[in-house]
Design a protein around this motif. Structure first.
Motif, PDB file in Angstrom:
ATOM      1  N   ALA A  30      48.617  33.779  -9.831  1.00 26.20           N
ATOM      2  CA  ALA A  30      48.925  32.259  -9.901  1.00 26.20           C
ATOM      3  C   ALA A  30      49.296  32.134 -11.529  1.00 26.20           C
ATOM      4  O   ALA A  30      50.362  31.327 -11.587  1.00 26.20           O
ATOM      5  CB  ALA A  30      47.487  31.485  -9.955  1.00 26.20           C
ATOM      6  N   GLY A  50      54.548  32.663  -5.220  1.00 24.09           N
ATOM      7  CA  GLY A  50      53.802  31.848  -4.407  1.00 24.09           C
ATOM      8  C   GLY A  50      53.503  32.347  -2.879  1.00 24.09           C
ATOM      9  O   GLY A  50      52.113  32.043  -2.558  1.00 24.09           O
ATOM     10  N   PHE A  51      53.944  33.266  -2.289  1.00 21.83           N
ATOM     11  CA  PHE A  51      53.630  33.587  -1.060  1.00 21.83           C
ATOM     12  C   PHE A  51      52.607  34.837  -1.253  1.00 21.83           C
ATOM     13  O   PHE A  51      51.597  34.756  -0.671  1.00 21.83           O
ATOM     14  CB  PHE A  51      54.866  34.522  -0.643  1.00 21.83           C
ATOM     15  N   GLU A  52      52.464  35.543  -2.470  1.00 28.21           N
ATOM     16  CA  GLU A  52      51.439  36.226  -2.765  1.00 28.21           C
ATOM     17  C   GLU A  52      50.155  35.537  -3.112  1.00 28.21           C
ATOM     18  O   GLU A  52      48.823  36.036  -2.771  1.00 28.21           O
ATOM     19  CB  GLU A  52      51.639  37.279  -3.880  1.00 28.21           C
ATOM     20  N   VAL A  53      50.175  34.424  -3.888  1.00 33.77           N
ATOM     21  CA  VAL A  53      49.026  33.698  -4.077  1.00 33.77           C
ATOM     22  C   VAL A  53      48.506  33.022  -2.791  1.00 33.77           C
ATOM     23  O   VAL A  53      47.047  33.124  -2.565  1.00 33.77           O
ATOM     24  CB  VAL A  53      49.613  32.565  -5.170  1.00 33.77           C
ATOM     25  N   THR A  54      49.353  32.503  -1.661  1.00 32.23           N
ATOM     26  CA  THR A  54      48.765  32.145  -0.536  1.00 32.23           C
ATOM     27  C   THR A  54      48.303  33.221   0.183  1.00 32.23           C
ATOM     28  O   THR A  54      47.188  32.791   0.782  1.00 32.23           O
ATOM     29  CB  THR A  54      50.123  31.570   0.194  1.00 32.23           C
ATOM     30  N   VAL A  55      48.889  34.329   0.244  1.00 32.99           N
ATOM     31  CA  VAL A  55      48.057  35.526   0.947  1.00 32.99           C
ATOM     32  C   VAL A  55      46.793  35.840   0.507  1.00 32.99           C
ATOM     33  O   VAL A  55      45.655  36.200   1.099  1.00 32.99           O
ATOM     34  CB  VAL A  55      49.025  36.628   1.281  1.00 32.99           C
ATOM     35  N   PHE A  57      44.831  34.056  -1.500  1.00 32.39           N
ATOM     36  CA  PHE A  57      43.912  32.866  -1.082  1.00 32.39           C
ATOM     37  C   PHE A  57      43.349  32.902   0.252  1.00 32.39           C
ATOM     38  O   PHE A  57      42.264  32.791   0.425  1.00 32.39           O
ATOM     39  CB  PHE A  57      44.722  31.724  -1.408  1.00 32.39           C
ATOM     40  N   PHE A  58      44.055  33.206   1.355  1.00 36.05           N
ATOM     41  CA  PHE A  58      43.679  33.222   2.581  1.00 36.05           C
ATOM     42  C   PHE A  58      42.938  34.455   2.800  1.00 36.05           C
ATOM     43  O   PHE A  58      41.784  34.233   3.653  1.00 36.05           O
ATOM     44  CB  PHE A  58      44.720  33.258   3.650  1.00 36.05           C
TER      45      PHE A  58
END
Length: 113
Positions: A30, A50-55, A57-58
């Motif tokens: 982040a 951003g994609f890595e942050v989302t993954v 986080f999930f």
């Protein structure tokens, strides 16, 4: 003696070593994305981070809700390793591209995270 073993076995994810590592990984990714946004880096850098942050986080939400215990048909350690390897490859590519001499200081800092 059994109560001590039970407490260690059923430790919440947020207080486990695995939880600390995932949260540190989320914070660093982040921070990298934040530096890219501030530096107005090219969109692929921001999208990949951003994609890595989302993954990440999930994955954290999945482990906090203990869904890994419900979905036993997936081998979660292997899934974590594959996720870490893919993240490493993507972030190495972004880091190398961010170090091209035509970039700003904040883009370089984002690439180093």
């Amino acid at each position: 003696m059994d109560t001590v073993q039970l407490k260690i076995k059923h430790r919440p994810f947020c207080f486990s070593v695995k939880g600390h590592v995932k949260m540190l990984r989320l914070a660093l990714t982040a921070a990298s994305m934040t530096f890219f946004i501030i530096a107005q880096a090219p969109e692929p850098y921001i999208v990949i981070t951003g994609f890595e942050v989302t993954v990440i986080f999930f994955f954290i939400i999945l482990y906090i809700l203990r869904l890994d215990r419900l979905m036993k048909w997936l081998f979660w350690p292997l899934l974590d390793i594959i996720n870490s390897l893919v993240t490493t490859v993507f972030m190495l590519i972004v880091a190398v591209l961010a170090l091209i001499p035509e970039t700003t200081t904040l883009t370089v800092v984002g690439g180093l995270f």
